[in-house]
Design a protein around this motif. Structure first.
Motif, PDB file in Angstrom:
ATOM      1  N   ILE A 157     -15.248  -0.317 -12.767  1.00 56.94           N
ATOM      2  CA  ILE A 157     -15.177  -1.746 -12.469  1.00 56.94           C
ATOM      3  C   ILE A 157     -13.813  -2.205 -12.982  1.00 56.94           C
ATOM      4  N   ASP A 158     -12.944  -2.639 -12.073  1.00 58.82           N
ATOM      5  CA  ASP A 158     -11.540  -2.842 -12.409  1.00 58.82           C
ATOM      6  C   ASP A 158     -11.032  -4.196 -11.938  1.00 58.82           C
ATOM      7  N   THR A 159     -10.976  -5.160 -12.852  1.00 59.26           N
ATOM      8  CA  THR A 159     -10.482  -6.497 -12.498  1.00 59.26           C
ATOM      9  C   THR A 159      -8.974  -6.507 -12.271  1.00 59.26           C
ATOM     10  N   GLY A 160      -8.300  -5.449 -12.624  1.00 66.36           N
ATOM     11  CA  GLY A 160      -6.862  -5.343 -12.380  1.00 66.36           C
ATOM     12  C   GLY A 160      -6.537  -4.954 -10.946  1.00 66.36           C
ATOM     13  N   ALA A 161      -7.541  -4.485 -10.215  1.00 68.44           N
ATOM     14  CA  ALA A 161      -7.357  -4.092  -8.817  1.00 68.44           C
ATOM     15  C   ALA A 161      -7.920  -5.193  -7.928  1.00 68.44           C
ATOM     16  N   ARG A 162      -7.157  -5.635  -6.963  1.00 65.15           N
ATOM     17  CA  ARG A 162      -7.645  -6.666  -6.037  1.00 65.15           C
ATOM     18  C   ARG A 162      -8.697  -6.080  -5.101  1.00 65.15           C
ATOM     19  N   THR A 163      -8.358  -4.960  -4.473  1.00 68.32           N
ATOM     20  CA  THR A 163      -9.217  -4.360  -3.454  1.00 68.32           C
ATOM     21  C   THR A 163      -9.983  -3.175  -4.026  1.00 68.32           C
ATOM     22  N   SER A 164     -11.239  -3.063  -3.677  1.00 69.79           N
ATOM     23  CA  SER A 164     -12.035  -1.904  -4.072  1.00 69.79           C
ATOM     24  C   SER A 164     -11.535  -0.692  -3.299  1.00 69.79           C
ATOM     25  N   ILE A 169     -16.550   0.248  10.807  1.00 69.54           N
ATOM     26  CA  ILE A 169     -15.608  -0.560  11.576  1.00 69.54           C
ATOM     27  C   ILE A 169     -14.364  -0.811  10.732  1.00 69.54           C
ATOM     28  N   ARG A 170     -13.204  -0.591  11.353  1.00 66.79           N
ATOM     29  CA  ARG A 170     -11.943  -0.860  10.668  1.00 66.79           C
ATOM     30  C   ARG A 170     -11.763  -2.370  10.534  1.00 66.79           C
ATOM     31  N   VAL A 171     -11.414  -2.820   9.352  1.00 64.95           N
ATOM     32  CA  VAL A 171     -11.162  -4.233   9.109  1.00 64.95           C
ATOM     33  C   VAL A 171      -9.666  -4.510   9.189  1.00 64.95           C
ATOM     34  N   ALA A 172      -8.867  -3.624   8.580  1.00 64.96           N
ATOM     35  CA  ALA A 172      -7.430  -3.874   8.513  1.00 64.96           C
ATOM     36  C   ALA A 172      -6.706  -2.626   8.027  1.00 64.96           C
ATOM     37  N   HIS A 173      -5.379  -2.719   8.079  1.00 68.25           N
ATOM     38  CA  HIS A 173      -4.493  -1.806   7.366  1.00 68.25           C
ATOM     39  C   HIS A 173      -3.775  -2.680   6.350  1.00 68.25           C
ATOM     40  N   ARG A 174      -3.672  -2.241   5.122  1.00 71.33           N
ATOM     41  CA  ARG A 174      -2.965  -3.010   4.097  1.00 71.33           C
ATOM     42  C   ARG A 174      -2.113  -2.084   3.264  1.00 71.33           C
ATOM     43  N   THR A 175      -1.053  -2.646   2.737  1.00 68.70           N
ATOM     44  CA  THR A 175      -0.249  -1.919   1.767  1.00 68.70           C
ATOM     45  C   THR A 175      -0.868  -2.181   0.401  1.00 68.70           C
ATOM     46  N   ILE A 176      -1.295  -1.124  -0.249  1.00 68.60           N
ATOM     47  CA  ILE A 176      -1.936  -1.206  -1.559  1.00 68.60           C
ATOM     48  C   ILE A 176      -1.000  -0.562  -2.572  1.00 68.60           C
ATOM     49  N   THR A 177      -0.773  -1.263  -3.681  1.00 68.96           N
ATOM     50  CA  THR A 177       0.038  -0.714  -4.758  1.00 68.96           C
ATOM     51  C   THR A 177      -0.902  -0.124  -5.799  1.00 68.96           C
ATOM     52  N   SER A 178      -0.773   1.154  -6.046  1.00 62.13           N
ATOM     53  CA  SER A 178      -1.660   1.834  -6.996  1.00 62.13           C
ATOM     54  C   SER A 178      -1.250   1.547  -8.433  1.00 62.13           C
ATOM     55  N   SER A 179      -2.059   2.005  -9.368  1.00 66.15           N
ATOM     56  CA  SER A 179      -1.796   1.766 -10.788  1.00 66.15           C
ATOM     57  C   SER A 179      -0.493   2.405 -11.254  1.00 66.15           C
ATOM     58  N   ASN A 180      -0.032   3.441 -10.536  1.00 62.61           N
ATOM     59  CA  ASN A 180       1.235   4.069 -10.930  1.00 62.61           C
ATOM     60  C   ASN A 180       2.439   3.387 -10.279  1.00 62.61           C
ATOM     61  N   GLY A 181       2.179   2.315  -9.509  1.00 68.02           N
ATOM     62  CA  GLY A 181       3.270   1.532  -8.923  1.00 68.02           C
ATOM     63  C   GLY A 181       3.693   1.941  -7.527  1.00 68.02           C
ATOM     64  N   SER A 182       3.110   3.009  -6.989  1.00 64.61           N
ATOM     65  CA  SER A 182       3.506   3.429  -5.643  1.00 64.61           C
ATOM     66  C   SER A 182       2.707   2.657  -4.593  1.00 64.61           C
ATOM     67  N   ALA A 183       3.376   2.268  -3.519  1.00 63.71           N
ATOM     68  CA  ALA A 183       2.736   1.525  -2.434  1.00 63.71           C
ATOM     69  C   ALA A 183       2.326   2.498  -1.337  1.00 63.71           C
ATOM     70  N   GLU A 184       1.149   2.267  -0.779  1.00 62.48           N
ATOM     71  CA  GLU A 184       0.606   3.157   0.241  1.00 62.48           C
ATOM     72  C   GLU A 184      -0.109   2.311   1.297  1.00 62.48           C
ATOM     73  N   GLU A 185       0.120   2.624   2.560  1.00 62.77           N
ATOM     74  CA  GLU A 185      -0.604   1.969   3.656  1.00 62.77           C
ATOM     75  C   GLU A 185      -1.993   2.587   3.711  1.00 62.77           C
TER      76      GLU A 185
END
Length: 153
Positions: free
Chosen positions: A31-38, A74-90
């Motif tokens: 359970i991670d309040t530091g992450a916006r998206t599950s 069902i696909r909702v979206a594609h988003r760029t997510i920044t992980s805890s190590n700082g790297s961004a991933e689609e």
């Protein structure tokens, strides 16, 4: 006069949850309040079209002697997510039912390879908002650690 707020359940920093629409019970989750998206550990992720709707097909593979299942959502979206190590991933985002502490609700999950993480699922603050409070010093406040089976219906 303002309306009294409903009492929210308090979770620990780790809990056991389920994804009933995907047919999986007993998933250990951080359970991670530091992450916006599950996020959900998924492999072999692909998109296809079904009757004009974009559908994600993926495998839930929780490792040796644990659950493995082909899933579709069902696909909702594609988003760029920044992980805890700082790297961004689609990442591909899907929405499915999440069951936590007797509460069932729809939540969005980014699909990603979490094989190097301790928990196959992370529940972020958007899913928690207006539903749960988090006590970061405790674990398994709304679930039993022994229910972590990662098994399919």
């Amino acid at each position: 006069m303002s309306k009294p707020k409903a009492k929210l359940q308090t979770t620990g920093w780790r809990e056991v949850v389920s994804l009933p629409e995907l047919g999986i019970l007993g998933i250990p989750a951080k359970i991670d309040t530091g992450a916006r998206t599950s996020s959900l550990h998924a492999v072999n992720i692909e998109l296809f079209d079904r009757d004009g709707e974009e559908v994600a097909r993926f495998d839930l593979d929780f490792g040796a002697d644990k659950a493995y299942r082909h899933c579709e959502a069902i696909r909702v979206a594609h988003r760029t997510i920044t992980s805890s190590n700082g790297s961004a991933e689609e990442r591909l985002i899907v929405k499915t039912m999440l069951s936590m502490g007797g509460t069932d609700f729809r939540a969005e999950f980014s699909l990603t390879d979490r094989s190097d993480m301790v928990f196959p699922m992370l529940v972020g603050r958007t899913a928690l908002k207006n539903r749960f409070l988090v006590n970061p010093g405790r674990s398994y406040l709304i679930s039993d650690r022994n229910d972590a089976k990662e098994e399919f219906l």
